[in-house]
Design an enzyme around this catalytic site. Structure first.
Site, PDB file in Angstrom:
ATOM      1  N   GLU A   1      35.329  41.320  44.942  1.00 44.67           N
ATOM      2  CA  GLU A   1      36.399  42.487  45.211  1.00 44.67           C
ATOM      3  C   GLU A   1      36.276  43.521  44.077  1.00 44.67           C
ATOM      4  OE1 GLU A   1      40.342  40.728  45.738  1.00 44.67           O
ATOM      5  OE2 GLU A   1      39.584  39.712  47.495  1.00 44.67           O
TER       6      GLU A   1
ATOM      7  N   HIS B   1      42.432  47.513  46.213  1.00 46.74           N
ATOM      8  CA  HIS B   1      41.512  46.625  45.840  1.00 46.74           C
ATOM      9  C   HIS B   1      41.010  46.441  47.302  1.00 46.74           C
ATOM     10  CE1 HIS B   1      44.575  43.744  47.501  1.00 46.74           C
ATOM     11  NE2 HIS B   1      43.553  43.043  47.860  1.00 46.74           N
TER      12      HIS B   1
ATOM     13  N   HIS C   1      38.658  44.069  50.317  1.00 51.26           N
ATOM     14  CA  HIS C   1      38.333  42.724  50.917  1.00 51.26           C
ATOM     15  C   HIS C   1      37.035  42.494  51.342  1.00 51.26           C
ATOM     16  CE1 HIS C   1      42.862  41.455  51.674  1.00 51.26           C
ATOM     17  NE2 HIS C   1      42.544  41.503  50.491  1.00 51.26           N
TER      18      HIS C   1
ATOM     19  N   ASP D   1      48.303  38.187  47.920  1.00 47.43           N
ATOM     20  CA  ASP D   1      48.596  39.722  47.369  1.00 47.43           C
ATOM     21  C   ASP D   1      49.940  40.084  47.568  1.00 47.43           C
ATOM     22  OD1 ASP D   1      45.953  40.299  47.149  1.00 47.43           O
ATOM     23  OD2 ASP D   1      45.756  40.916  49.392  1.00 47.43           O
TER      24      ASP D   1
END
Ligand SMILES: [Zn+2]
Length: 148
Positions: free
Chosen positions: A23, A81, A83, A94
């Site tokens: 990630e 971020h 995935h 999260d």
């Protein structure tokens, strides 16, 4: 609604691909106007977890970014971020780690054939998607900001 320029979107996508299989993460600075947020600068941080399933930002990098944001007279408006293998929606982790309901949480999924970027507000463990607009013409957008 959150507004992002096409060039920032492309750079964010390139960074996420570069960091595969892990990630990636970063911070978003810009301006708010009414309910809208305009991303003016994207900061690319290291994922100190170096993991395909979670991320942590380096506190020293975050500190330097916050100083830069203040110097530019911008505001922290959110973070992002990626995935690598799951959809563009906040995981339970999260949601658990989302500490600020005023921030936007952007998640870029690379699980599909093309990238999927979505923005969320997270409050009390609930994630609510908000519209994200990719601005094609940067000059037009700059005008919008100065008008507001
Ligand atoms: Zn996640």
């Amino acid at each position: 609604m959150i507004h992002l320029t096409r060039s920032d979107y492309e750079a964010m996508t390139a960074y996420a691909r570069e960091q595969l299989p892990n990630e990636c993460c970063g911070l978003l600075a810009g301006k708010r106007s009414g309910g809208d947020a305009f991303v003016e600068k994207v900061y690319y941080l290291n994922n100190t977890d170096a993991s395909p399933e979670h991320f942590s930002m380096d506190p020293a990098e975050q500190f330097a970014v916050m100083r830069d944001i203040r110097q530019r007279n911008l505001a922290l408006i959110g973070n992002f971020h990626s995935h690598p293998a799951t959809p563009s929606r906040p995981s339970d982790e999260d949601k658990r780690l989302a500490f600020d309901p005023s921030l936007r949480y952007l998640i870029l999924s690379l699980a599909e054939s093309g990238p999927v970027l979505r923005s969320f507000r997270i409050r009390g463990g609930e994630a609510i998607a908000e519209p994200l607009h990719i601005e094609e013409e940067e000059s037009h957008w700059q005008m919008q900001i100065s008008r507001n």
